[in-house]
Design an enzyme around this catalytic site. Structure first.
Site, PDB file in Angstrom:
ATOM      1  CE1 TYR A 166      -4.011   2.039   0.832  1.00 56.72           C
ATOM      2  CE2 TYR A 166      -2.700   2.967   2.610  1.00 56.72           C
ATOM      3  CZ  TYR A 166      -3.832   2.989   1.815  1.00 56.72           C
ATOM      4  OH  TYR A 166      -4.774   3.966   2.018  1.00 56.72           O
ATOM      5  CE  LYS A 170      -3.581   4.951  -1.135  1.00 56.27           C
ATOM      6  NZ  LYS A 170      -4.641   5.309  -2.107  1.00 56.27           N
TER       7      LYS A 170
HETATM    8  P1  NAI Z   1     -13.717   2.577   1.040  1.00 49.62           P
HETATM    9  O1  NAI Z   1     -13.404   1.138   1.087  1.00 49.62           O
HETATM   10  O2  NAI Z   1     -14.858   3.086   1.857  1.00 49.62           O
HETATM   11  O3  NAI Z   1     -13.951   3.029  -0.461  1.00 49.62           O
HETATM   12  C1  NAI Z   1     -13.160   2.572  -1.525  1.00 49.62           C
HETATM   13  C2  NAI Z   1     -14.071   2.239  -2.677  1.00 49.62           C
HETATM   14  O4  NAI Z   1     -13.255   1.821  -3.779  1.00 49.62           O
HETATM   15  C3  NAI Z   1     -15.030   1.088  -2.370  1.00 49.62           C
HETATM   16  O5  NAI Z   1     -16.372   1.483  -2.612  1.00 49.62           O
HETATM   17  C4  NAI Z   1     -14.573  -0.015  -3.312  1.00 49.62           C
HETATM   18  O6  NAI Z   1     -15.647  -0.842  -3.792  1.00 49.62           O
HETATM   19  C5  NAI Z   1     -13.936   0.772  -4.438  1.00 49.62           C
HETATM   20  N1  NAI Z   1     -12.971  -0.040  -5.195  1.00 49.62           N
HETATM   21  C6  NAI Z   1     -12.051  -0.890  -4.696  1.00 49.62           C
HETATM   22  N2  NAI Z   1     -11.372  -1.478  -5.684  1.00 49.62           N
HETATM   23  C7  NAI Z   1     -11.858  -0.974  -6.839  1.00 49.62           C
HETATM   24  C8  NAI Z   1     -11.536  -1.181  -8.201  1.00 49.62           C
HETATM   25  N3  NAI Z   1     -10.584  -2.054  -8.578  1.00 49.62           N
HETATM   26  N4  NAI Z   1     -12.226  -0.483  -9.140  1.00 49.62           N
HETATM   27  C9  NAI Z   1     -13.201   0.386  -8.778  1.00 49.62           C
HETATM   28  N5  NAI Z   1     -13.565   0.591  -7.503  1.00 49.62           N
HETATM   29  C10 NAI Z   1     -12.890  -0.065  -6.538  1.00 49.62           C
HETATM   30  O7  NAI Z   1     -12.371   3.353   1.433  1.00 49.62           O
HETATM   31  P2  NAI Z   1     -12.043   4.899   1.712  1.00 49.62           P
HETATM   32  O8  NAI Z   1     -11.496   5.002   3.074  1.00 49.62           O
HETATM   33  O9  NAI Z   1     -13.156   5.767   1.301  1.00 49.62           O
HETATM   34  O10 NAI Z   1     -10.789   5.080   0.732  1.00 49.62           O
HETATM   35  C11 NAI Z   1     -10.790   5.899  -0.421  1.00 49.62           C
HETATM   36  C12 NAI Z   1      -9.354   6.169  -0.823  1.00 49.62           C
HETATM   37  O11 NAI Z   1      -8.706   6.923   0.215  1.00 49.62           O
HETATM   38  C13 NAI Z   1      -8.497   4.914  -1.010  1.00 49.62           C
HETATM   39  O12 NAI Z   1      -7.623   5.108  -2.091  1.00 49.62           O
HETATM   40  C14 NAI Z   1      -7.718   4.821   0.280  1.00 49.62           C
HETATM   41  O13 NAI Z   1      -6.532   4.099   0.124  1.00 49.62           O
HETATM   42  C15 NAI Z   1      -7.492   6.282   0.561  1.00 49.62           C
HETATM   43  N6  NAI Z   1      -7.165   6.575   1.939  1.00 49.62           N
HETATM   44  C16 NAI Z   1      -8.102   6.453   2.916  1.00 49.62           C
HETATM   45  C17 NAI Z   1      -7.760   6.728   4.222  1.00 49.62           C
HETATM   46  C18 NAI Z   1      -8.753   6.693   5.309  1.00 49.62           C
HETATM   47  O14 NAI Z   1      -8.386   7.084   6.451  1.00 49.62           O
HETATM   48  N7  NAI Z   1     -10.001   6.262   5.055  1.00 49.62           N
HETATM   49  C19 NAI Z   1      -6.385   7.075   4.602  1.00 49.62           C
HETATM   50  C20 NAI Z   1      -5.491   7.240   3.496  1.00 49.62           C
HETATM   51  C21 NAI Z   1      -5.886   6.972   2.217  1.00 49.62           C
END
Ligand code: NAI
Length: 302
Positions: A166, A170
């Site tokens: 990851y 990133k």
């Molecule tokens: P989440 O799991 O709630 O949302 C991520 C979404 O991406 C999900 O709806 C999932 O179905 C979709 N997804 C996953 N693989 C996919 C693919 N191959 N094609 C299309 N859609 C896909 O997670 P969250 O927390 O909203 O994360 C959003 C972004 O923010 C991610 O890139 C995560 O790594 C990043 N992030 C989040 C943090 C946090 O504290 N929540 C911290 C740092 C980064």
């Protein structure tokens, strides 16, 4: 306060079926953008697929009077990325904004991490951003307008246990940003990177509940929307955001020291003896691109 709106703009949000992406999609649509809601609908580790994730967000946008189209492709393939961009073009005629947000986790300590765990996380986060950005960039260039936001993480910028895949992906997104920023400069294409912290299914078991409840994803949304606005003229920057905290991080270069004359050999001991100057962060600077680092070699050409 003059309002920022996205009337006439088309935004692609990847992974917009849940978490952070969903808040972006709803807010863009509320402020006039036509939104492609992409989501594979898989589980947190990337397995499975479900069209309802994207459909529910599209329904919510339409119920509120907005415009949106669903896309169910995975960002992790070239075809998927092309199809996501095609969904924008077929439904709304162009692409102005991309938020590369889709993400999964497969955490393991480095010794225990399998090749599949490495590959899949890189494929979704890093390859995914490339596969969506590349076809959209061609269109943005023709229209001389684009706003692209990549999603990094503190795990990549600063480090975290058990996230080699990851963290590498990133930081890869930071590298991708630098190139897109540089190549997009003369076409009014701005590319920035965010490192958010928010309560979502990705973080529900890694944060204490009292912190988790304060980290509503809605607090990250205004930063993403500002970076995606016409008003934003900054590009190539990294921003932290969580719970109302907004700040900039940057990769900096120290002045360091110069050993030798560009001809004679340099002994290991000379590096050891200059170690305090080599590691010093006095007078650090943000460099605009790699060519700026040649400035530190000026002494050679005097
Ligand atoms: P989440 O799991 O709630 O949302 C991520 C979404 O991406 C999900 O709806 C999932 O179905 C979709 N997804 C996953 N693989 C996919 C693919 N191959 N094609 C299309 N859609 C896909 O997670 P969250 O927390 O909203 O994360 C959003 C972004 O923010 C991610 O890139 C995560 O790594 C990043 N992030 C989040 C943090 C946090 O504290 N929540 C911290 C740092 C980064």
């Amino acid at each position: 306060m003059s309002e920022i709106n996205y009337d006439g703009k088309v935004a692609i949000i990847t992974g917009a079926g849940a978490g952070l992406g969903k808040t972006y999609a709803l807010e863009f649509a509320k402020r006039g953008a036509k939104v492609v809601v992409n989501d594979l609908g898989g589980s947190r580790d990337g397995s499975g697929a479900d069209t309802r994730a994207a459909d529910q967000v599209v329904d919510e946008i339409k119920a509120a009077g907005g415009e949106a189209a669903p896309n169910y492709d995975s960002v992790a393939t070239k075809e998927g990325g092309e199809n996501i961009v095609k969904t924008a073009v077929d439904n709304f005629g162009k692409v102005d904004i991309i938020v590369n947000n889709a993400g999964i986790l497969r955490d393991k300590s480095i010794v225990k991490m399998s090749k599949d765990e490495w590959d899949l996380v890189l494929a979704v986060h890093l390859n995914g951003a490339f596969f969506v950005t590349q076809p959209a960039f061609k269109l943005m260039k023709e229209n001389a307008y684009g706003r692209i936001i990549n999603t990094a993480s503190g795990a990549g910028l600063y480090g975290n246990f058990g996230q080699a895949n990851y963290a590498a992906a990133k930081m890869g997104l930071v590298g991708l940003m630098h190139s897109v920023h540089t190549e997009g400069a003369k076409y009014n294409i701005k590319c920035n990177t965010i490192a958010p912290i928010a309560a979502s299914r990705l973080t529900e078991d890694v944060m204490p509940p009292e912190i988790f409840t304060k980290l509503d994803p809605k607090f990250v949304t205004p930063l993403v929307l500002f970076l995606a606005s016409e008003e934003n003229q900054d590009s190539g920057m990294i921003f932290n955001c969580a719970a109302g905290w907004f700040s900039r991080s940057a990769i900096m270069c120290g002045t360091g020291t110069f050993i030798g004359d560009g001809q004679r050999d340099i002994a290991v001991e000379e590096v050891r003896d200059a170690w305090n100057q080599v590691t010093s962060l006095d007078d650090i600077k943000v460099l605009n691109n790699v060519n700026d680092s040649f400035g530190y070699l000026a002494k050679l050409f005097q």
